[in-house]
Design an enzyme around this catalytic site. Structure first.
Site: not given
Ligand code: AMP
Length: 394
Positions: A35, A196, A352, A375
């Site tokens: 950074r 999610k 992230g 973010g």
């Molecule tokens: P996000 O912060 O929403 O981008 O989510 C990232 C997280 O999603 C990471 O820690 C991954 O381990 C998790 N992730 C990715 N694929 C899966 C999956 N099939 N089942 C559960 N967690 C997942």
């Protein structure tokens, strides 16, 4: 877009909001100076013009004046990276700070103490912002990571300046996103992964107007598959988002966006690196098993779409990349994006976890741009106007 190139800083003092929120180890030494390096071009341009620089930043989330969050800890690293030893003041407002700023000469840098030692910073306090504004002639914002916050130093301070502009880093972030969201080149592909649907829903809805292809992976997959009547075993699912998932698919169709969902998964009998695994159709996962990565057929499909794309946006891993057993999808996707970039595509990685993944697997210098603000980037992808950017543009 007004950047630091618009001004000649000779005999002018720039007040720059930088993002020096860097990681420190137990000995309070900087472990990753990315950074600071990212802010260097802006600082150097101003010093080379014959100007002086006052740097302000936050570090961590201090409760009061906690020594471990003092920006004093980073003085030697700033000196090493920028090549000029900064002067340091033990506050960011007040008579001593004003005196140090007034005494600063051309070619010199003054680093202020952590802005968040004062609650007024995050509260966006006007009187505090006014005090900050008295430390420079021209306000420069080069902190993308906090551009989505209407804090005193990122937004409120701008109203006290006639002369204000973006630093090179912030300008580059805005241009990169603009290249994706308002591209004239086609096809544009967005890859959205992660855990999610709920955390990405506004992003998905907003980018449907900008993309030709939407690739969906990660934990989000299974809400879409279950909504379409598939069997997903114990995979991650948001039961109450199934309706929404179907709506997204319908909207995409109406807008002519091709949605690419996984067709197969690497399934596991437990959420563990040591789990038993096998390849299974994404819609026939037995009870007791869960999909933790995309399968080989899916990768083939995704790789083809990526290879044909001119503009690629990647946010979110395709699987649980933190465990080696389920990292393959994310690594192969990174390879495909790197290859497409080599062949002339523009690729932007942001948010992230995908940033962590590209760094971990060594793709950060093989894509066109890696965003520095998780973010802030998500909010821009959601179509929101960021207060830190609006404060300068207006
Ligand atoms: P996000 O912060 O929403 O981008 O989510 C990232 C997280 O999603 C990471 O820690 C991954 O381990 C998790 N992730 C990715 N694929 C899966 C999956 N099939 N089942 C559960 N967690 C997942």
């Amino acid at each position: 877009m007004k950047t630091v190139d618009y001004f000649n800083f000779k005999d002018k003092q720039a007040l720059i909001r930088v993002d020096f929120n860097v990681p420190l180890n137990e000995d309070l030494k900087v472990t990753d100076a990315n950074r600071i390096e990212a802010a260097k071009p802006t600082i150097v341009k101003i010093l080379e013009d014959g100007g002086s620089v006052v740097l302000m930043s936050h570090l961590g989330r201090p409760k009061g004046n906690e020594a471990k969050f003092s920006l004093k800890n980073i003085v030697s690293k700033v000196s090493e990276v920028i090549g000029v030893e900064p002067k340091f003041v033990e506050d960011c407002v007040g008579a001593d700070v004003k005196k140090a700023a007034d005494e600063l000469e051309s070619g010199e840098i003054l680093l202020l103490e952590n802005l968040r030692f004062h609650d007024e910073e995050t509260a966006g306090d006007e009187a505090f912002a006014k005090q900050l504004s008295e430390l420079g002639d021209i306000y420069v914002n080069d902190a993308f990571g906090t551009a989505h916050r209407a804090h005193a130093s990122t937004t409120i301070v701008a109203q006290f300046f006639e002369d204000k502009c973006f630093g090179y880093l912030l300008a580059k972030e805005i241009k990169s996103l603009d290249k994706v969201l308002n591209s004239t080149e086609k096809p544009v592909t967005a890859v959205l992964g992660g855990a999610k649907v709920s955390s990405k829903i506004t992003v998905i809805e907003n980018i449907l107007d900008a993309v030709d292809h939407l690739i969906i992976g990660g934990g989000m997959t299974y809400t879409f598959i279950k909504a379409q009547g598939g069997k997903i075993g114990n995979s991650l699912v948001e039961e109450d988002k199934q309706e929404l998932a179907l709506e997204i698919l319908k909207k995409a169709k109406e807008k002519g966006v091709q949605v690419h969902l996984p067709v197969d998964s690497i399934i596991a009998d437990s959420f563990s690196d040591q789990a038993s695994t096998q390849v299974e159709s994404v819609d026939s996962i037995p009870d007791g098993w869960m999909g933790l990565d995309v399968g080989p057929e899916t990768l083939k499909n995704f790789e083809k779409v990526i290879a044909d794309s001119k503009i690629i946006l990647w946010n979110g891993p395709l699987g649980v990349f933190e465990m080696e057993t389920f990292a393959k999808g994310t690594i192969e996707l990174g390879k495909a994006i790197a290859e497409a970039t080599k062949n002339g595509a523009f690729s932007l990685v942001g948010g992230g976890d995908s940033v962590a993944a590209v760094k971990q697997f060594g793709f950060d210098d093989k894509v066109s741009y890696v965003s520095t603000g998780g973010g802030a980037m998500l909010e821009m992808l959601e179509g929101k106007s960021l207060p830190g950017i609006a404060a300068i543009s207006e």
